[in-house]
Design a protein around this motif. Structure first.
Motif, PDB file in Angstrom:
ATOM      1  N   ARG A  63       0.834  -1.203   0.000  1.00 47.06           N
ATOM      2  CA  ARG A  63       0.000   0.000   0.000  1.00 47.06           C
ATOM      3  C   ARG A  63       0.869   1.253   0.000  1.00 47.06           C
ATOM      4  NH1 ARG A  63      -4.815  -1.213   4.441  1.00 47.06           N
ATOM      5  NH2 ARG A  63      -5.738  -3.027   3.353  1.00 47.06           N
ATOM      6  N   VAL A  64       0.279   2.350  -0.435  1.00 44.39           N
ATOM      7  CA  VAL A  64       0.978   3.632  -0.414  1.00 44.39           C
ATOM      8  C   VAL A  64       1.065   4.120   1.022  1.00 44.39           C
ATOM      9  CG1 VAL A  64       0.986   6.000  -1.269  1.00 44.39           C
ATOM     10  CG2 VAL A  64       0.122   4.156  -2.714  1.00 44.39           C
ATOM     11  N   GLY A  65       2.273   4.481   1.452  1.00 48.19           N
ATOM     12  CA  GLY A  65       2.488   4.903   2.831  1.00 48.19           C
ATOM     13  C   GLY A  65       2.106   6.344   3.083  1.00 48.19           C
ATOM     14  N   ARG A  66       2.107   6.708   4.380  1.00 47.51           N
ATOM     15  CA  ARG A  66       1.738   8.072   4.768  1.00 47.51           C
ATOM     16  C   ARG A  66       2.730   9.090   4.231  1.00 47.51           C
ATOM     17  NH1 ARG A  66       0.815   8.984  11.036  1.00 47.51           N
ATOM     18  NH2 ARG A  66      -0.740   7.367  10.533  1.00 47.51           N
ATOM     19  N   THR A  67       4.022   8.764   4.271  1.00 49.05           N
ATOM     20  CA  THR A  67       5.029   9.693   3.754  1.00 49.05           C
ATOM     21  C   THR A  67       4.835   9.939   2.265  1.00 49.05           C
ATOM     22  OG1 THR A  67       6.599   8.927   5.423  1.00 49.05           O
ATOM     23  CG2 THR A  67       7.499  10.109   3.535  1.00 49.05           C
ATOM     24  N   GLU A  68       4.454   8.906   1.547  1.00 47.96           N
ATOM     25  CA  GLU A  68       4.219   9.063   0.113  1.00 47.96           C
ATOM     26  C   GLU A  68       3.017   9.957  -0.164  1.00 47.96           C
ATOM     27  OE1 GLU A  68       5.674   4.926  -1.884  1.00 47.96           O
ATOM     28  OE2 GLU A  68       4.142   4.770  -0.328  1.00 47.96           O
ATOM     29  N   TRP A  69       1.956   9.822   0.627  1.00 46.19           N
ATOM     30  CA  TRP A  69       0.806  10.700   0.453  1.00 46.19           C
ATOM     31  C   TRP A  69       1.172  12.152   0.760  1.00 46.19           C
ATOM     32  CZ3 TRP A  69      -2.440   9.060  -2.677  1.00 46.19           C
ATOM     33  CH2 TRP A  69      -2.979   7.776  -2.652  1.00 46.19           C
ATOM     34  N   ARG A  70       1.989  12.350   1.792  1.00 46.02           N
ATOM     35  CA  ARG A  70       2.429  13.714   2.094  1.00 46.02           C
ATOM     36  C   ARG A  70       3.252  14.295   0.953  1.00 46.02           C
ATOM     37  NH1 ARG A  70       5.814  13.567   7.231  1.00 46.02           N
ATOM     38  NH2 ARG A  70       6.117  15.745   6.614  1.00 46.02           N
ATOM     39  N   VAL A 119       8.977  16.093  -3.557  1.00 39.08           N
ATOM     40  CA  VAL A 119       9.775  15.131  -4.320  1.00 39.08           C
ATOM     41  C   VAL A 119      10.772  14.417  -3.405  1.00 39.08           C
ATOM     42  CG1 VAL A 119      11.556  14.951  -6.098  1.00 39.08           C
ATOM     43  CG2 VAL A 119       9.483  16.249  -6.547  1.00 39.08           C
ATOM     44  N   VAL A 120      11.351  15.144  -2.457  1.00 40.38           N
ATOM     45  CA  VAL A 120      12.294  14.525  -1.519  1.00 40.38           C
ATOM     46  C   VAL A 120      11.585  13.471  -0.673  1.00 40.38           C
ATOM     47  CG1 VAL A 120      13.711  14.965   0.515  1.00 40.38           C
ATOM     48  CG2 VAL A 120      13.884  16.472  -1.458  1.00 40.38           C
ATOM     49  N   LEU A 121      10.387  13.792  -0.182  1.00 50.66           N
ATOM     50  CA  LEU A 121       9.639  12.817   0.607  1.00 50.66           C
ATOM     51  C   LEU A 121       9.291  11.589  -0.224  1.00 50.66           C
ATOM     52  CD1 LEU A 121       7.186  15.100   2.637  1.00 50.66           C
ATOM     53  CD2 LEU A 121       9.172  13.871   3.495  1.00 50.66           C
ATOM     54  N   LEU A 122       8.874  11.811  -1.459  1.00 45.68           N
ATOM     55  CA  LEU A 122       8.537  10.685  -2.317  1.00 45.68           C
ATOM     56  C   LEU A 122       9.762   9.827  -2.616  1.00 45.68           C
ATOM     57  CD1 LEU A 122       6.110  12.438  -4.820  1.00 45.68           C
ATOM     58  CD2 LEU A 122       5.523  10.653  -3.198  1.00 45.68           C
ATOM     59  N   SER A 123      10.883  10.486  -2.853  1.00 47.98           N
ATOM     60  CA  SER A 123      12.092   9.724  -3.170  1.00 47.98           C
ATOM     61  C   SER A 123      12.549   8.899  -1.975  1.00 47.98           C
ATOM     62  CB  SER A 123      13.207  10.666  -3.631  1.00 47.98           C
ATOM     63  OG  SER A 123      13.619  11.504  -2.569  1.00 47.98           O
ATOM     64  N   ARG A 124      12.458   9.465  -0.768  1.00 50.50           N
ATOM     65  CA  ARG A 124      12.847   8.714   0.418  1.00 50.50           C
ATOM     66  C   ARG A 124      11.925   7.527   0.641  1.00 50.50           C
ATOM     67  NH1 ARG A 124      13.900  13.651   4.761  1.00 50.50           N
ATOM     68  NH2 ARG A 124      15.862  14.428   3.845  1.00 50.50           N
ATOM     69  N   ALA A 125      10.628   7.760   0.477  1.00 47.45           N
ATOM     70  CA  ALA A 125       9.678   6.679   0.708  1.00 47.45           C
ATOM     71  C   ALA A 125       9.847   5.578  -0.321  1.00 47.45           C
ATOM     72  CB  ALA A 125       8.247   7.227   0.664  1.00 47.45           C
ATOM     73  N   GLN A 126      10.032   5.954  -1.573  1.00 44.94           N
ATOM     74  CA  GLN A 126      10.202   4.936  -2.602  1.00 44.94           C
ATOM     75  C   GLN A 126      11.529   4.208  -2.459  1.00 44.94           C
ATOM     76  OE1 GLN A 126       9.450   7.092  -6.287  1.00 44.94           O
ATOM     77  NE2 GLN A 126       7.479   6.072  -6.434  1.00 44.94           N
ATOM     78  N   ALA A 127      12.570   4.931  -2.054  1.00 50.77           N
ATOM     79  CA  ALA A 127      13.857   4.272  -1.847  1.00 50.77           C
ATOM     80  C   ALA A 127      13.772   3.257  -0.718  1.00 50.77           C
ATOM     81  CB  ALA A 127      14.929   5.315  -1.532  1.00 50.77           C
ATOM     82  N   ARG A 128      12.932   3.518   0.277  1.00 54.99           N
ATOM     83  CA  ARG A 128      12.792   2.605   1.401  1.00 54.99           C
ATOM     84  C   ARG A 128      11.866   1.434   1.089  1.00 54.99           C
ATOM     85  NH1 ARG A 128      11.478   6.099   4.735  1.00 54.99           N
ATOM     86  NH2 ARG A 128       9.211   5.895   4.690  1.00 54.99           N
ATOM     87  N   ASN A 129      10.844   1.687   0.261  1.00 57.91           N
ATOM     88  CA  ASN A 129       9.811   0.677   0.063  1.00 57.91           C
ATOM     89  C   ASN A 129       9.957  -0.144  -1.203  1.00 57.91           C
ATOM     90  OD1 ASN A 129       8.431   1.436   2.417  1.00 57.91           O
ATOM     91  ND2 ASN A 129       7.355   3.073   1.351  1.00 57.91           N
ATOM     92  N   THR A 130      10.532   0.439  -2.258  1.00 57.44           N
ATOM     93  CA  THR A 130      10.551  -0.253  -3.544  1.00 57.44           C
ATOM     94  C   THR A 130      11.933  -0.559  -4.052  1.00 57.44           C
ATOM     95  OG1 THR A 130      10.554   1.796  -4.859  1.00 57.44           O
ATOM     96  CG2 THR A 130       8.419   0.918  -4.184  1.00 57.44           C
ATOM     97  N   ASP A 131      12.960   0.114  -3.566  1.00 61.76           N
ATOM     98  CA  ASP A 131      14.291  -0.128  -4.111  1.00 61.76           C
ATOM     99  C   ASP A 131      14.850  -1.437  -3.569  1.00 61.76           C
ATOM    100  OD1 ASP A 131      14.010   2.216  -5.333  1.00 61.76           O
ATOM    101  OD2 ASP A 131      15.628   3.279  -4.309  1.00 61.76           O
TER     102      ASP A 131
END
Length: 322
Positions: A95-102, A266-278
């Protein structure tokens, strides 16, 4: 529908195609050995599906550039990252996380502020042949510098990909305006042929550079591509194509605030994606206190033949008497 709304609508669909292509490229890069050459990629159906999605997004982007200026169309390219969030989460089975929604909300808020300051008139200026050659030479010099061996190759290749893609968009606008407005000169000329070759080279270069950048994951490289692309294109539009931000000083302040919000998103999205999908992202460090300390038993080892039966409590050791 007026030209501005049509440019926005085409840009939105283009962002969706680019996002699907980025997710496909990231998944392909995760399953591909780093030493795999370009010729090996040409034999894979997944590569051609990503190329097809990129081509569809590029055609829609070209159509948008025919109806809107670079300062309007290019910031909408940041929506690629926003669309890639749910697509990447679905591909990863989460699921999409809270940080990603922010991050998504901040990115959309920043884009809204930037769009209020962008010029709304259709483009009319084009690059001359010396200007196009100068832009091409400067871009190749920057890409060569970013491609040198060093730290963080994924982010540097992502920056080079964003710059080349942004320059390709700026050069594409010269082609579209020249083709649709014949008052600027003949339809077929050395200038347009040179610009078309530069567009092809930079578009393919940006695609290959992004494929290389996504080997370390999707999040941070896609964020760098998303930021570098509109910066490069808007710089050309403002410096060489006569584009201006509307609204005066108040509009400039709004643009700066919108930029800050979009960058933060963009920074929040990049951090969340780096943690969840990379796949290369390191696991989170354990929280102190969560680990159960091992039990320490003091005493000599017991022989197997003297061990008590199962279920019988072990007697306490007797104290040595003096």
């Amino acid at each position: 529908m007026n030209a501005t709304l049509l440019a926005v609508a085409l840009s939105l669909v283009s962002a969706g195609a680019y996002a699907a292509a980025a997710v496909a490229q990231s998944r392909l890069a995760g399953r591909t050995d780093p030493s795999t050459g370009v010729l090996r990629l040409l034999g894979r159906a997944a590569w051609w599906s990503a190329v097809g999605l990129n081509a569809g997004g590029a055609l829609l982007h070209v159509a948008a550039l025919n109806f809107g200026p670079l300062t309007l169309v290019q910031p909408l390219g940041a929506l690629t990252l926003v669309v890639a969030v749910p697509l990447g989460a679905r591909a990863a089975g989460r699921r999409v996380g809270r940080t990603e929604w922010r991050g998504t909300a901040l990115t959309l808020l920043g884009l809204g502020a930037l769009l209020l300051t962008a010029g709304g008139s259709a483009p009319h200026e084009t690059l001359s042949l010396p200007e196009a050659l100068g832009v091409g030479a400067a871009t190749m010099a920057v890409v060569a510098g970013l491609g040198r061996p060093g730290a963080r190759p994924g982010l540097r290749h992502a920056a080079a990909s964003g710059i080349t893609s942004g320059v390709a968009s700026a050069l594409t606008q010269t082609l579209t305006v020249a083709v649709t407005d014949h008052s600027g000169g003949p339809l077929f000329s050395w200038r347009l042929l040179t610009v078309a070759l530069l567009v092809s080279a930079f578009a393919m270069g940006g695609l290959l550079l992004s494929q290389t950048a996504y080997r370390g994951g999707l999040g941070a490289p896609l964020a760098v591509v998303t930021l570098a692309n509109p910066v490069a294109a808007a710089a050309i539009g403002l410096a060489l194509l006569g584009e201006r931000l509307q609204g005066g000083p108040v509009s400039l302040v709004l643009a700066l605030l919108g930029t800050a919000a979009a960058v933060r998103g963009v920074v929040l999205l990049s951090r969340a994606q780096a943690r969840n999908t990379d796949p290369a992202a390191p696991p989170e460090a354990p929280v102190p206190g969560d680990q159960v300390p091992p039990r320490v038993v003091i005493g000599s080892p017991r022989r197997a033949d003297t061990a008590p039966p199962a279920g019988v409590p072990e007697p306490l050791p007797a104290h040595a008497s003096g």
